[in-house]
Design an enzyme around this catalytic site. Structure first.
Site, PDB file in Angstrom:
ATOM      1  N   HIS A 148      22.344 -29.150  22.296  1.00  0.00           N
ATOM      2  CA  HIS A 148      23.559 -29.789  22.813  1.00  0.00           C
ATOM      3  C   HIS A 148      24.617 -28.703  22.922  1.00  0.00           C
ATOM      4  O   HIS A 148      25.017 -28.125  21.907  1.00  0.00           O
ATOM      5  CB  HIS A 148      24.029 -30.894  21.867  1.00  0.00           C
ATOM      6  CG  HIS A 148      23.051 -32.023  21.741  1.00  0.00           C
ATOM      7  ND1 HIS A 148      23.070 -33.124  22.571  1.00  0.00           N
ATOM      8  CD2 HIS A 148      21.997 -32.204  20.907  1.00  0.00           C
ATOM      9  CE1 HIS A 148      22.067 -33.941  22.247  1.00  0.00           C
ATOM     10  NE2 HIS A 148      21.406 -33.402  21.234  1.00  0.00           N
ATOM     11  N   LEU A 149      25.039 -28.420  24.155  1.00  0.00           N
ATOM     12  CA  LEU A 149      26.010 -27.327  24.338  1.00  0.00           C
ATOM     13  C   LEU A 149      27.459 -27.836  24.420  1.00  0.00           C
ATOM     14  O   LEU A 149      28.390 -27.042  24.397  1.00  0.00           O
ATOM     15  CB  LEU A 149      25.650 -26.504  25.575  1.00  0.00           C
ATOM     16  CG  LEU A 149      24.317 -25.735  25.461  1.00  0.00           C
ATOM     17  CD1 LEU A 149      24.042 -24.935  26.723  1.00  0.00           C
ATOM     18  CD2 LEU A 149      24.297 -24.814  24.248  1.00  0.00           C
ATOM     19  N   ASP A 190      17.162 -29.425  18.133  1.00  0.00           N
ATOM     20  CA  ASP A 190      18.121 -30.530  18.266  1.00  0.00           C
ATOM     21  C   ASP A 190      19.502 -30.061  17.788  1.00  0.00           C
ATOM     22  O   ASP A 190      20.206 -30.774  17.059  1.00  0.00           O
ATOM     23  CB  ASP A 190      17.675 -31.788  17.516  1.00  0.00           C
ATOM     24  CG  ASP A 190      18.482 -33.006  17.952  1.00  0.00           C
ATOM     25  OD1 ASP A 190      19.344 -32.873  18.841  1.00  0.00           O
ATOM     26  OD2 ASP A 190      18.266 -34.100  17.395  1.00  0.00           O
TER      27      ASP A 190
HETATM   28  O1  DOR Z   1      21.865 -36.404  15.479  1.00  0.00           O
HETATM   29  C1  DOR Z   1      21.970 -36.439  16.687  1.00  0.00           C
HETATM   30  N1  DOR Z   1      23.001 -35.849  17.311  1.00  0.00           N
HETATM   31  N2  DOR Z   1      21.063 -37.117  17.414  1.00  0.00           N
HETATM   32  C2  DOR Z   1      21.193 -37.310  18.737  1.00  0.00           C
HETATM   33  O2  DOR Z   1      20.319 -37.924  19.330  1.00  0.00           O
HETATM   34  C3  DOR Z   1      22.397 -36.837  19.436  1.00  0.00           C
HETATM   35  C4  DOR Z   1      23.007 -35.704  18.721  1.00  0.00           C
HETATM   36  C5  DOR Z   1      24.391 -35.357  19.207  1.00  0.00           C
HETATM   37  O3  DOR Z   1      24.601 -35.322  20.435  1.00  0.00           O
HETATM   38  O4  DOR Z   1      25.253 -35.093  18.378  1.00  0.00           O
END
Ligand code: DOR
Length: 423
Positions: A61-62, A304
């Site tokens: 996630h950027l 993740d």
């Molecule tokens: O823990 C998580 N954070 N799970 C996700 O599916 C999304 C992510 C986030 O975008 O912070």
């Protein structure tokens, strides 16, 4: 010219495991021999180190556009290189989401201005990630998306997801599923079980995950698309993934390092760095996942990487944002599993390089003459302590602070350029 001297080259996909010197010129691997000497070349002394095909993180996630205080494309790429990654795929749950071609183009342009780590955007499945109206996958693919996902949530309407999968299939786009039945998970914040009762936190049963794994596998068979299950956290999900693979369906799966180390009993501290979605499960689930990365049920390990600000984490567990800033600890945690005897070195390298490339259906990085010099160099014996204050990511939210790990990425090269080196 760059000469990498004295390393062990390990490329599991191409059955390479040997000691050799490697010469890199104009972005390519041009020579591999027992001993190479070239006058005037820059030399990287890599004795006792392992040269691997460049690692790929398919789940990051950027946060740009919209939440640049948590991460930017530039800071995320910097963190990726320091973590040992030559390429990353970024999820669409930005603000606004990557649900249209111009946002995809914006991400691609920003990535070009960053350090050289390859950025592969993932498009949203529905506009605004609201689960209602499909995005324009064709024009988004033209701008650079390599997959679609609603990560952060599931598309709960099976009819809409079926149409999305059919549309994706016609454009050979991978569908990445965040598996969560929101009606079951509700306002839950941790795994359902004895510990949720003991700690008094709202529970999420594992069934919230595996019901949707089952549904999405079924829908992908109906629609004929490639399906990838993101962040598998529970043993019961593995059952459906194994069954799908046995049926010959084009289904792949990933897990993240935290599901291989951490379990719900640890929430006794109410440390919000342990809050993640899907939640940390039982010790039995951790063991099942450790087995699944070995036996091939899990195709790759993804970080993740979910950076959050301290303002969003230094609050009560109930309202803290879920996620772990993981891109700088992911490789170390996987290599540490090699040192613990959980998986072989070959399997670890596969899970971080050829595995993710296969999932995304992109050419794998390779250690052969003529290939692009996308390379990660690791020190399997290096002992280090996780210190979030040294992260290059803006997100310092990690439950691994203070962990002593054995094994680390020590250099990252993209197209022959050294983006990171401790050597
Ligand atoms: O823990 C998580 N954070 N799970 C996700 O599916 C999304 C992510 C986030 O975008 O912070």
């Amino acid at each position: 010219m760059l000469l990498i001297k004295g390393a062990r080259l390990v490329d599991p996909l191409h059955h390479v495991d040997k000691k050799a010197d490697m010469l890199v010129d104009r972005g390519k691997i041009v020579e591999i021999k027992n001993s190479i000497n070239v006058r005037g070349a820059d030399v990287l002394v890599a004795t006792n180190l392992i040269v691997c095909p460049g690692f790929i993180d398919i789940h990051t996630h950027l946060r740009e556009p919209g939440e640049e205080f948590k991460e930017t494309i530039e800071s995320g790429c910097e963190a990726a290189a320091c973590g040992g990654f030559t390429a990353i795929a970024c999820m669409p749950n930005t603000i606004p989401p990557n649900d249209n071609p111009s946002t995809t183009r914006f991400i691609m342009e920003r990535a070009r201005m960053a350090n050289g780590v390859r950025v592969m955007p993932i498009g949203a499945i529905t506009i605004g990630q609201k689960g209602e109206q499909l995005c324009e996958y064709f024009s988004m693919k033209r701008e650079g998306i390599i997959a679609i996902s609603e990560d952060g949530r599931s598309v709960m309407n099976s009819g809409i997801l079926r149409r999305a999968m059919e549309y994706a299939a016609t454009h050979d786009l991978l569908v990445i599923s965040h598996c969560e039945d929101h009606n079951l998970s509700g306002k839950g914040v941790m795994n359902e079980g004895i510990y949720s009762t003991r700690y008094g936190l709202r529970p999420i049963p594992t069934q919230a995950e595996d019901i949707i794994v089952y549904r999405d596998v079924a829908l992908s068979a109906l629609a004929g698309c490639r399906l990838h299950i993101a962040h598998v956290s529970a043993a019961d999900s593995l059952f459906h993934i194994r069954r799908a693979k046995k049926r010959g369906l084009r289904v792949t799966a990933e897990t993240a390092p935290h599901y291989l180390y951490l379990s719900d009993d640890m929430l006794a501290t109410y440390d919000t760095n342990l809050k993640v979605n899907p939640p940390l499960r039982s010790r039995a689930d951790v063991q099942a996942l450790r087995k699944a990365i070995k036996d091939g049920t899990i195709d790759c390990i993804a970080s993740d990487h979910a950076p959050h600000s301290s303002a969003e984490k230094d609050v009560e567990f109930d309202i803290a944002k879920p996620g772990i800033s993981g891109i700088e600890t992911s490789v170390g945690l996987v290599l540490n599993l090699v040192n613990e005897g959980v998986i072989s070195l070959k399997r670890a390298i596969y899970l971080l390089s050829a595995g993710p490339a296969k999932v995304l259906n992109i050419p794998p990085n390779s250690l052969s003459v003529g290939s692009d010099a996308n390379i990660t160099i690791v020190d399997l014996k290096k002992e280090w302590t996780v210190d979030p204050s040294k992260f290059h990511s803006k997100g310092r939210n990690t439950p691994f602070a203070g962990y002593k790990l054995r094994g680390k990425a020590v250099a990252t090269l993209v197209a022959g350029r050294i983006l990171y080196s401790e050597l």
